[in-house]
Design an enzyme around this catalytic site. Structure first.
Site, mmCIF file in Angstrom:
data_model
loop_
_atom_site.group_PDB
_atom_site.id
_atom_site.type_symbol
_atom_site.label_atom_id
_atom_site.label_comp_id
_atom_site.label_asym_id
_atom_site.label_seq_id
_atom_site.Cartn_x
_atom_site.Cartn_y
_atom_site.Cartn_z
ATOM 1 N N ASP A 1 -32.219 37.640 9.297
ATOM 2 C CA ASP A 1 -33.073 37.474 8.112
ATOM 3 C C ASP A 1 -33.009 36.015 7.688
ATOM 4 O O ASP A 1 -32.609 35.013 8.541
ATOM 5 C CB ASP A 1 -32.755 38.446 6.924
ATOM 6 C CG ASP A 1 -33.723 38.695 5.882
ATOM 7 O OD1 ASP A 1 -34.254 38.017 5.130
ATOM 8 O OD2 ASP A 1 -34.150 39.871 6.191
ATOM 9 N N HIS B 1 -33.401 37.593 0.185
ATOM 10 C CA HIS B 1 -33.727 38.988 1.083
ATOM 11 C C HIS B 1 -32.759 39.528 2.025
ATOM 12 O O HIS B 1 -32.358 40.511 1.999
ATOM 13 C CB HIS B 1 -34.743 38.412 2.062
ATOM 14 C CG HIS B 1 -35.874 39.669 2.490
ATOM 15 N ND1 HIS B 1 -35.853 39.892 3.674
ATOM 16 C CD2 HIS B 1 -36.760 40.392 2.004
ATOM 17 C CE1 HIS B 1 -36.721 40.986 4.052
ATOM 18 N NE2 HIS B 1 -37.281 41.157 2.962
ATOM 19 N N SER C 1 -38.957 46.523 3.700
ATOM 20 C CA SER C 1 -37.728 45.653 3.688
ATOM 21 C C SER C 1 -36.566 46.395 3.403
ATOM 22 O O SER C 1 -35.385 46.222 3.906
ATOM 23 C CB SER C 1 -37.752 44.501 2.555
ATOM 24 O OG SER C 1 -38.294 43.706 3.253
#
Ligand SMILES: *[C@@H]1O[C@H](CO)[C@@H](O)[C@H](O)[C@H]1NC(C)=O
Ligand SMILES: *[C@@H]1O[C@H](CO)[C@@H](O)[C@H](O)[C@H]1NC(C)=O
Ligand SMILES: *[C@@H]1O[C@H](CO)[C@@H](O)[C@H](O)[C@H]1NC(C)=O
Ligand SMILES: *[C@@H]1O[C@H](CO)[C@@H](O)[C@H](O)[C@H]1NC(C)=O
Ligand SMILES: [Ca+2]
Ligand SMILES: [Ca+2]
EC number: 3.4.21.94
Length: 650
Positions: free
Chosen positions: A184, A225, A401
Site C-alpha cells: 500500500d 490507507h 479496501s
C-alpha cells in the site's frame, strides 16, 4: 486490444499475448528490466549498471539474471521510449536484453479526496491515541465500535453478522507468528497500537527503495490507507489504544509501493515477491482504475511473481494473495480487473453491517467471499474503526479496501491453526466455511443459488461472509487437497456475430480430459478466455452455464465502457461458482447486449477457450475433521454429493 498475460499452467507459464498496447495515460519511466546473458552476482550487476550510466536498484524475482536498473538522468514520465538508452544496455557484452518500463495508474480503493470529505456533513473523525494508557489490561476504546469483529447491533447493524473472530480467539488462535504484508502507501509503524506487531525484517519501501515504509505526509492524509488496513489485521488487544485487530497477535509488514507518480510492472512484481519466506499473506486494496471502462491486469513480471509466489512461497505451500474486489460500484465488473479475477488471488467483496452491498461495491463471478466495510448509511460509527496516521484512530475507514485486510486477518488465524495449509487449502476452507448469514441483495437481482455440488453462492458475495471460528476449526485437521490439474475443455474459433436483437449461444461439450493425465473430476476455478469486439463493449453481457446448470454472470453491463474497437483479447473471465462440480458435459456461453438505449449494437466473437482447473480425487472425502459428522455442514453436504456422484460417473 485489451491484452493480458494469462498463465494457465501451474509450472509452465503460458503467455497468450505478448504485448500490452500502451493505453493513452501510460508514460515511459526511467526504469529498465535488464536480463543478463548468465547469472551474475550483485557486485557485477552494480558494475554493469555503472559503466552504462545506470543505477542497479535490485534483483528481480529472486533471480541472479534479472535486475531492475534506473537511469538518474532520464525523466520518470517520458512520452516516448528512450531507444538510445535501451540500445546502449543491449550492447553491453553481459546483457541479453533490456526493456524500458511503462508507467501506468493504479489506484487505492476507497480513498475519498479531501474535497468529498469536506462535502460530507461530518469531517473525518480522528481520535488521538496519545498518550498511550498505562497498564496491560486496559480495554481498547474503539472495540465496541468494531462491529465487523463483534456485531451486537450497534450502528443499526444486524447482531451476529460479523467475522466471528471471538470464537477463533477463544480457541487460542490470534495469529501468532503469521505475517501479513500490506502492499500500500506505507504503514505508520510508530503507531502505539501497531508498533509491537510490526515486522521490520519483512518490510520494504519500493516507492523510494529503502527499508522504511513510512507514509509520506500530505495535508489531506492521502497516505493513511495502509495504516488503516494494518490496524484491522494487527492492532494490539487490551492496551487501551484504538481497537483490536482480527489477528491481534499476528505481525504486519509494510510494503510501500503505491506512492510514486506511476506504477511499474517491476514495482508490483518486487512487492508481490518480497520475502516469501517471511511473509505468509499479501493484502492488496488497489488495482486498475475503477472507472467502469478499464480492462487491465498484471503484466509480465507481476504475473510471473504471482505464479512464483503460489508455487514457491511459504516453502512451497504458496503465498496467499488477498485482493479487494473493487470500488467501481454496480457499473463496474471486477472480472475486468485481472488482479481480482486471477485464480491465484482471493478476491473479497464487502458487505454492510445490515447485510447489504455498499453503493461502491463491485461484483463479479471470481469473488470468493465477503467481509465488511462501512455500515448502514447515515449511522454514526457505521464506518470501519481502526488505527490512523500519526498515532490516531479513526471510525471512518471504508471501501472494499477495508474488506481485504479483514480477510487477511481471518486467514492469519487459519494459518496459525494449521501451518501446512497451501494457497488452495485456504480457498477450499473459504468456500466451505463462509456463511450466507444475513447477506442479501436488496435489488433482488442476485439471488442465492445452490450450485451442482450443493454449495450456495451469490454473485455479489461469493460463498458468503468469512467465519473465523469455523475456519480455524476446519483448518486444524484439514488434509491438504489432492493435486491440481488443468484441462482445456475446448476452443470455439470463428466469426460469430451477435447484435441487439440476436444473442449468441455457443457450446463446448467436454469429457474433462477423461482418460488423460490431466483429467479433472472436481472443479476449482473455471476460466473462459474470450476474444470479441463490439460497437459498445460496456453493453456486452456474458453468461456461462455449467453442465450441472450453474449459471455464472462472467461479464455484467458496464454503462461507462464505450469502447468500440479494442474489445477483449483472450481475456480470462473467471468464475468460482462451479466449485466442486463435475465439469463433464455441455458448457454454454451466452453473449448478449443489454443496453438501455435503442441504439443498435453489434459485435463479433472470435474465440472462446474453456479451461477447467481442479482435482481428480474429491478433496473432501478424505477429510477427518469432526465437522464431517455435522450433517448440516457444507463439508458433509458436498462430501455426500461427491460420493453419490462417484458411484456412477467415473
Ligand atoms: C515462525 O514462523 C517461521 C516461518 O515463518 C518458522 O520458521 C518458525 O519456526 C516459526 N516459529 C514458531 C515458534 O512457530
Ligand atoms: C513480456 O514478455 C515477453 C516474453 O517473455 C517479451 O517478449 C515481451 O517483450 C515482454 N513485454 C514487456 C512489456 O516487458
Ligand atoms: C470487429 O473486427 C472485425 C474483423 O477485424 C471487423 O471487420 C469489424 O468491423 C470489427 N467490429 C467492430 C465493432 O469493431
Ligand atoms: C437450470 O437452471 C435454471 C435457473 O437458473 C432453471 O430455470 C432451469 O429449469 C434449470 N434447468 C434444468 C435442466 O434443470
Ligand atoms: Ca488496541
Ligand atoms: Ca474495478
Amino acid at each position: 486490444m485489451a491484452r493480458f498475460f494469462a498463465a494457465i499452467g501451474l509450472l509452465n507459464l503460458v503467455i497468450f499475448s505478448t504485448s500490452f498496447l500502451a493505453a493513452e495515460e501510460e508514460v515511459m519511466t526511467n526504469s529498465w528490466h535488464v536480463i543478463f546473458k548468465r547469472d551474475v552476482d550483485h557486485q557485477t550487476a552494480h558494475d554493469v549498471a555503472n559503466r552504462n550510466g545506470f543505477l542497479m536498484i535490485m534483483p528481480m524475482l529472486g533471480s541472479k539474471r534479472e535486475y531492475h536498473f534506473m537511469h538518474p538522468q532520464v525523466k520518470s514520465n517520458r512520452k516516448k521510449r528512450s531507444i538510445r538508452h535501451t540500445k546502449n544496455l543491449k550492447l553491453d557484452p553481459l546483457i541479453a536484453t533490456a526493456v524500458q518500463q511503462a508507467g501506468y495508474k493504479r489506484s487505492k480503493r476507497g480513498f475519498k479526496p479531501l474535497k468529498s470529505l469536506l462535502d460530507e456533513e461530518k469531517p473525518i473523525e480522528s481520535i488521538n491515541a496519545f498518550p498511550p494508557k498505562k497498564g496491560s489490561n486496559e480495554e481498547d476504546p474503539l472495540f465496541d465500535k468494531e462491529w465487523y469483529i463483534k456485531n451486537t447491533g450497534q450502528a443499526g447493524g444486524v447482531p451476529g453478522l460479523d467475522l466471528n473472530a471471538e470464537a477463533a480467539w477463544a480457541k487460542g488462535y490470534t495469529g501468532k507468528n503469521i505475517t501479513t504484508a500490506i502492499m500500500d502507501d506505507g504503514v505508520d509503524y510508530m503507531h502505539p497500537d501497531l508498533f509491537d506487531n510490526f515486522n521490520a525484517e519483512a518490510s520494504f519501501d519500493f516507492s523510494s527503495n529503502d527499508n522504511f515504509p513510512y507514509p509520506r505526509y500530505t495535508d489531506d492524509w492521502f497516505n493513511s490507507h495502509g495504516t488503516r488496513c494494518a490496524g484491522e489485521i494487527a492492532a494490539k488487544r487490551n492496551n487501551g489504544i484504538c481497537g483490536v485487530g482480527v489477528a491481534y497477535n499476528s505481525k504486519i509488514a509494510g510494503l510501500r509501493m503505491l506512492d510514486q507518480p506511476y506504477m511499474t510492472d517491476l514495482i508490483e512484481a518486487s512487492s508481490m515477491s518480497h520475502r516469501p519466506d517471511l511473509i505468509d499473506i499479501y493484502s492488496a486494496s488497489w488495482g486498475p482504475t475503477d472507472d467502469g471502462k478499464t480492462v487491465d491486469g498484471p503484466r509480465n513480471a507481476t504475473m510471473r511473481a504471482i505464479v512464483k509466489g503460489v508455487n514457491e512461497g511459504r516453502n512451497g505451500l504458496g503465498s496467499i494473495y488477498v485482493w479487494a474486489s473493487g470500488d467501481g460500484g454496480p457499473s463496474d465488473d471486477c472480472n475486468c480487473d485481472g488482479y481480482a479475477a486471477s485464480m491465484w488471488t482471493i478476491s473479497i467483496n464487502s458487505a454492510t453491517n445490515d447485510g447489504r452491498t455498499a453503493s461502491y461495491d463491485e461484483s463479479c463471478s471470481s469473488t470468493l467471499a465477503s467481509t465488511f466495510s462501512n455500515g448502514k448509511p447515515g449511522y454514526k460509527d457505521a464506518g470501519v474503526a481502526t488505527t490512523d496516521l500519526y498515532g490516531k484512530c479513526t471510525t471512518k475507514h471504508s471501501g472494499t479496501s477495508a474488506a481485504a485486510p479483514e480477510a487477511a486477518g481471518v486467514f492469519a488465524l487459519a494459518l496459525e491453526a494449521n501451518r501446512k495449509l497451501t494457497w488452495r487449502d485456504v480457498q477450499h476452507l473459504t468456500v466451505l466455511t463462509s456463511k450466507r448469514n444475513h447477506l442479501e441483495d436488496p435489488t433482488a437481482h442476485h439471488q442465492w443459488t445452490m450450485n451442482g455440488a450443493g454449495l450456495e453462492f451469490n454473485h455479489l458475495f461469493g460463498y458468503g461472509v468469512l467465519d473465523a471460528g469455523d475456519m480455524v476449526d476446519l483448518a486444524k485437521d484439514w488434509k491438504t487437497v489432492p493435486e491440481r490439474f488443468h484441462c482445456t475443455a475446448g476452443t470455439v474459433k470463428g466469426v460469430y456475430k451477435f447484435d441487439s436483437k440476436n444473442a449468441l449461444k455457443l457450446q463446448i461439450d467436454t469429457d474433462g480430459c477423461r482418460g488423460k493425465k490431466n483429467q479433472v473430476n472436481y472443479l476449482e476455478h473455471v476460466q473462459s478466455f474470450i476474444t470479441l469486439n463490439s460497437t459498445r463493449r460496456g453493453d456486452v453481457t456474458i453468461y456461462l452455464t455449467s453442465p450441472m446448470n450453474t449459471t455464472s454472470l462472467i461479464l455484467s453491463r458496464r454503462p461507462n465502457d464505450d469502447d468500440n474497437k479494442d474489445g477483449f483479447n483472450k481475456w480470462p473471465f473467471m468464475t468460482t461458482h462451479s466449485w466442486a462440480e463435475n465439469p463433464r458435459g455441455k458448457w454454454i456461453l451466452f453473449v448478449t447486449f443489454s443496453s438501455e438505449s435503442e441504439e443498435f449494437q453489434s459485435g463479433n466473437l472470435f474465440e472462446w477457450t474453456l479451461m477447467l482447473h481442479g482435482t481428480q480425487k474429491s478433496p473432501y472425502t478424505s477429510q477427518t475433521s469432526p465437522l464431517i459428522h455435522n450433517t448440516k455442514s457444507k463439508l458433509a453436504l458436498v462430501k455426500r454429493q461427491h460420493e453419490r456422484a462417484a458411484e456412477f460417473q467415473f
